[in-house]
Design an enzyme around this catalytic site. Structure first.
Site, PDB file in Angstrom:
ATOM      1  N   GLY A  39       4.405  14.427   1.804  1.00 26.37           N
ATOM      2  CA  GLY A  39       5.514  12.878   2.010  1.00 26.37           C
ATOM      3  C   GLY A  39       6.077  12.110   0.710  1.00 26.37           C
ATOM      4  N   LYS A  50       3.070   6.354 -10.546  1.00 25.25           N
ATOM      5  CA  LYS A  50       1.973   6.001 -11.347  1.00 25.25           C
ATOM      6  C   LYS A  50       2.071   6.668 -12.758  1.00 25.25           C
ATOM      7  CE  LYS A  50       2.096   3.388  -8.766  1.00 25.25           C
ATOM      8  NZ  LYS A  50       2.281   3.287  -7.589  1.00 25.25           N
ATOM      9  N   GLY A 180      14.695  -6.946  -5.495  1.00 20.63           N
ATOM     10  CA  GLY A 180      13.578  -6.935  -4.642  1.00 20.63           C
ATOM     11  C   GLY A 180      12.025  -6.790  -5.712  1.00 20.63           C
ATOM     12  N   ILE A 184       7.444  -1.978  -5.219  1.00 26.05           N
ATOM     13  CA  ILE A 184       8.432  -0.783  -5.660  1.00 26.05           C
ATOM     14  C   ILE A 184       9.212  -1.485  -6.862  1.00 26.05           C
ATOM     15  CG2 ILE A 184      10.141   0.635  -5.346  1.00 26.05           C
ATOM     16  CD1 ILE A 184       9.030   1.089  -2.517  1.00 26.05           C
ATOM     17  N   HIS A 444     -22.466  -4.123 -19.044  1.00 29.16           N
ATOM     18  CA  HIS A 444     -21.687  -4.844 -19.994  1.00 29.16           C
ATOM     19  C   HIS A 444     -21.362  -3.925 -21.291  1.00 29.16           C
ATOM     20  CE1 HIS A 444     -20.837  -8.232 -22.558  1.00 29.16           C
ATOM     21  NE2 HIS A 444     -21.590  -7.887 -23.417  1.00 29.16           N
TER      22      HIS A 444
HETATM   23  P1  FAD Z   1       5.629   9.451   4.389  1.00 30.41           P
HETATM   24  O1  FAD Z   1       4.892   9.596   3.103  1.00 30.41           O
HETATM   25  O2  FAD Z   1       6.888   8.943   4.265  1.00 30.41           O
HETATM   26  O3  FAD Z   1       5.534  10.952   5.168  1.00 30.41           O
HETATM   27  C1  FAD Z   1       6.555  11.246   6.252  1.00 30.41           C
HETATM   28  C2  FAD Z   1       6.878  12.625   6.111  1.00 30.41           C
HETATM   29  O4  FAD Z   1       7.470  12.865   7.333  1.00 30.41           O
HETATM   30  C3  FAD Z   1       7.889  12.807   5.260  1.00 30.41           C
HETATM   31  O5  FAD Z   1       7.417  14.031   4.389  1.00 30.41           O
HETATM   32  C4  FAD Z   1       8.988  13.450   5.991  1.00 30.41           C
HETATM   33  O6  FAD Z   1       9.873  14.538   5.213  1.00 30.41           O
HETATM   34  C5  FAD Z   1       8.497  13.836   7.208  1.00 30.41           C
HETATM   35  N1  FAD Z   1       9.499  13.641   8.446  1.00 30.41           N
HETATM   36  C6  FAD Z   1      10.181  12.374   8.761  1.00 30.41           C
HETATM   37  N2  FAD Z   1      10.919  12.676   9.792  1.00 30.41           N
HETATM   38  C7  FAD Z   1      10.674  13.988  10.135  1.00 30.41           C
HETATM   39  C8  FAD Z   1      11.201  15.018  11.249  1.00 30.41           C
HETATM   40  N3  FAD Z   1      11.872  14.506  12.242  1.00 30.41           N
HETATM   41  N4  FAD Z   1      10.644  16.265  11.275  1.00 30.41           N
HETATM   42  C9  FAD Z   1       9.746  16.309  10.373  1.00 30.41           C
HETATM   43  N5  FAD Z   1       9.030  15.962   9.364  1.00 30.41           N
HETATM   44  C10 FAD Z   1       9.652  14.555   9.424  1.00 30.41           C
HETATM   45  N6  FAD Z   1       1.774   3.156  -1.501  1.00 30.41           N
HETATM   46  C11 FAD Z   1       0.298   3.061  -1.892  1.00 30.41           C
HETATM   47  O7  FAD Z   1      -0.552   2.949  -1.151  1.00 30.41           O
HETATM   48  N7  FAD Z   1       0.104   3.012  -3.326  1.00 30.41           N
HETATM   49  C12 FAD Z   1       1.260   2.998  -4.221  1.00 30.41           C
HETATM   50  O8  FAD Z   1       1.150   3.042  -5.483  1.00 30.41           O
HETATM   51  C13 FAD Z   1       2.589   3.398  -3.834  1.00 30.41           C
HETATM   52  N8  FAD Z   1       3.391   3.387  -4.518  1.00 30.41           N
HETATM   53  C14 FAD Z   1       4.871   3.725  -4.002  1.00 30.41           C
HETATM   54  C15 FAD Z   1       5.787   3.816  -4.786  1.00 30.41           C
HETATM   55  C16 FAD Z   1       7.258   4.380  -4.446  1.00 30.41           C
HETATM   56  C17 FAD Z   1       8.236   4.200  -5.387  1.00 30.41           C
HETATM   57  C18 FAD Z   1       7.349   4.272  -3.157  1.00 30.41           C
HETATM   58  C19 FAD Z   1       8.801   4.566  -2.575  1.00 30.41           C
HETATM   59  C20 FAD Z   1       6.321   4.256  -1.996  1.00 30.41           C
HETATM   60  C21 FAD Z   1       5.048   3.751  -2.511  1.00 30.41           C
HETATM   61  N9  FAD Z   1       3.987   3.722  -1.918  1.00 30.41           N
HETATM   62  C22 FAD Z   1       2.821   3.412  -2.189  1.00 30.41           C
HETATM   63  C23 FAD Z   1       4.139   3.749  -0.461  1.00 30.41           C
HETATM   64  C24 FAD Z   1       3.685   5.066   0.114  1.00 30.41           C
HETATM   65  O9  FAD Z   1       4.401   6.049  -0.260  1.00 30.41           O
HETATM   66  C25 FAD Z   1       3.818   5.205   1.785  1.00 30.41           C
HETATM   67  O10 FAD Z   1       3.104   4.128   2.358  1.00 30.41           O
HETATM   68  C26 FAD Z   1       3.441   6.331   2.430  1.00 30.41           C
HETATM   69  O11 FAD Z   1       3.948   7.563   1.880  1.00 30.41           O
HETATM   70  C27 FAD Z   1       3.603   6.377   3.830  1.00 30.41           C
HETATM   71  O12 FAD Z   1       2.813   7.796   4.112  1.00 30.41           O
HETATM   72  P2  FAD Z   1       3.265   8.187   5.756  1.00 30.41           P
HETATM   73  O13 FAD Z   1       2.323   9.423   5.965  1.00 30.41           O
HETATM   74  O14 FAD Z   1       3.348   7.328   6.746  1.00 30.41           O
HETATM   75  O15 FAD Z   1       4.920   8.644   5.523  1.00 30.41           O
END
Ligand code: FAD
Length: 465
Positions: A39, A50, A180, A184, A444
């Site tokens: 994801g 990171k 923002g 991020i 410590h």
């Molecule tokens: P996602 O990781 O978004 O995964 C969703 C997946 O679904 C994707 O791979 C996508 O391709 C797939 N998908 C979407 N629609 C479809 C479809 N119709 N059919 C098939 N596949 C589909 N969070 C932290 O906790 N710590 C951090 O340090 C942190 N740093 C971040 C830094 C950045 C730059 C960004 C952008 C985000 C960061 N986040 C961080 C947030 C974190 O990345 C998200 O909260 C997390 O990835 C959410 O996980 P998820 O599984 O819900 O979705």
């Protein structure tokens, strides 16, 4: 048509963790992703950012640390492209690891975009247009979120960026406007500032890191300004004009309207759920006006057999929360023992320099709720390890309920505070009091002693302040 106990749509930290837990519980499981395993988090989010922040820390030390640490670097050359390449390697390694975990747990991976045909059938369209159908008794939607844009502004990937372009950009802009100041934005601002890019950080709300405790926001803003960033809060972006020379960001704020020019702009104002094209309306899944999938405490939607986890539900858009939701969903589906998640108690982290970490409610929120609070504080300035590291901005602030000592929240700014937080979240989970945390002997010198000291302070008898 392949028939599964469980189909997970989306292989981010929500989806792939859910699939693994379901497989562990004996469910025949498939996972579908249209783009990649891991994801946003592994590919373009948490992990590569990171890695870049680690490079940024070193870059900052080399550029500014000579006086304190006794070195001089003549003709210092920092190769930002190498930093980005390293971050890609780290990301790729972890993504491969997810592939390995899928195999190990006998989870079928289907690459393609998924859409509901009915509540138990999904159509998958692969990149080459090939279509296939999968059946599942239960289906978990874990499709995550995508960058949100300012109305009327479009990301072009060269002048106006989202995190998708910024995370892989090997070239450093001379100047950048970061729009923002949540996690991020603060993290990209830290990376670019550390490499000497002229950074203007703009936040519409009255403070940076607006969801954090007010004192955390103040400390972070102070540190950013000290590092040479321009920080504008309470400032709204009205529009962005982009041309060959760069961007002109039109803003309005307390000082009236102004235009800020820079080579690039990063829009980091939040994310929107990935629900388009999923066919949720066809099967009657309820979504909020913002398009977030509505779920109950078990992660179930209103349609029996359809579940949702992670960013697409908008509960708390963090990777570890998505994973925790994934585990709960798998356990509920399998009828195994599980827990109810308390989103307020989830750890939150910003990996800027200094870092910000927190969980629970702020001091102001506690007071708004009419709670009588005792606050324990301890500054890293009085912590031997932090002084030794030469990194002692910030503090630990523990917000506790005055009568019974319940830990209501913790707010930390400073060195590696994201690594200190789990001691306090565990303490809260086990209902420990500050007195008990204070009695836990800490090695410590460690940064973690600041937690013990803050606990002593909450009890009214700090040792080192
Ligand atoms: P996602 O990781 O978004 O995964 C969703 C997946 O679904 C994707 O791979 C996508 O391709 C797939 N998908 C979407 N629609 C479809 C479809 N119709 N059919 C098939 N596949 C589909 N969070 C932290 O906790 N710590 C951090 O340090 C942190 N740093 C971040 C830094 C950045 C730059 C960004 C952008 C985000 C960061 N986040 C961080 C947030 C974190 O990345 C998200 O909260 C997390 O990835 C959410 O996980 P998820 O599984 O819900 O979705």
């Amino acid at each position: 048509m392949p028939d599964y106990d469980l189909i997970v749509i989306g292989a981010g930290p929500g989806g792939y963790v859910c699939a693994i837990r379901a497989a562990q519980l004996g469910k025949k499981t498939a996972i579908i992703d249209r783009q990649w395993l891991g994801g946003v988090c592994l590919n373009v989010g948490c992990i590569p950012s990171k890695a870049l922040l680690r490079n940024a820390e070193i870059a900052h030390l080399l550029r500014h640390g000579g006086k304190d640490f006794g070195f001089e670097v003549q003709g210092l050359k920092l190769d930002f492209a190498a930093a980005v390449k390293r971050s890609r390697q780290v990301a790729d390694r972890l993504v491969k690891g997810v592939g390995f975990l899928m195999k190990k747990n006998k989870i079928d991976v289907h690459m393609g975009a998924a859409a509901f045909v009915d509540a138990h059938t999904v159509e998958v369209t692969a990149a080459d247009g090939t279509k296939s159908m999968l059946k599942g008794k239960d289906i978990v939607v874990a499709t995550g979120a995508s960058p949100m844009m300012i109305p009327g502004v479009q990301a072009d990937g060269t002048r106006v960026l989202t995190y998708l372009e910024a995370i892989v950009q090997e070239r450093l802009p001379k100047s950048v406007v970061v729009i923002g100041a949540s996690a991020i934005g603060c993290e990209f601002a830290t990376v670019w500032n550390s490499y000497g890019v002229e950074v203007t950080l703009i936040e519409m709300l009255p403070r940076v890191a607006p969801l954090e405790d007010e004192e955390s926001s103040q400390e972070l803003a102070r540190a950013f300004v000290k590092r040479g960033m321009r920080v504008l809060v309470g400032t709204k972006v009205e529009g962005i004009e982009s041309g060959d020379a760069g961007v002109k960001v039109k803003v309005s704020g307390a000082d009236g309207a102004q235009t800020i020019e820079a080579e690039q702009a990063l829009v980091a104002i939040g994310v929107k759920p990935n629900t388009q094209g999923l066919g949720l309306d066809k099967i009657g899944v309820k979504t909020s006006p913002r398009g977030l999938i509505e779920i109950d405490e078990r992660m179930a939607t209103n349609v029996p057999g359809v579940w949702a986890i992670g960013d697409v539900t908008g509960k708390l858009m963090l990777a570890h929360v998505a994973s925790a939701m994934g585990i709960v969903a798998a356990e509920r589906i399998a009828g195994a023992e599980s827990v109810q998640l308390d989103y307020e108690a989830m750890p939150r982290a910003i990996y800027s320099q200094p870092q910000v970490a927190s969980f629970g409610i702020t001091e102001a929120q506690a007071k708004e709720r009419g709670l009588e609070v005792k606050v324990g504080r301890f500054p890293f300035q009085a912590n031997g390890k932090a002084l030794g590291l030469g990194d002692y901005a910030g503090w630990v602030k523990l917000v506790t309920e005055a009568k019974y000592g319940e830990i209501l929240g913790a707010h930390l700014v400073g060195p590696e505070v994201t690594e200190l937080l789990p001691e306090l979240t565990l303490a809260r989970m086990l209902e420990l009091t500050p007195a008990e945390i204070g009695r836990n002997v800490h090695a410590h010198p460690t940064l973690s002693e600041a937690l013990m000291e803050a606990a002593h302070a909450a009890e009214g008898h700090p040792i080192h302040t």
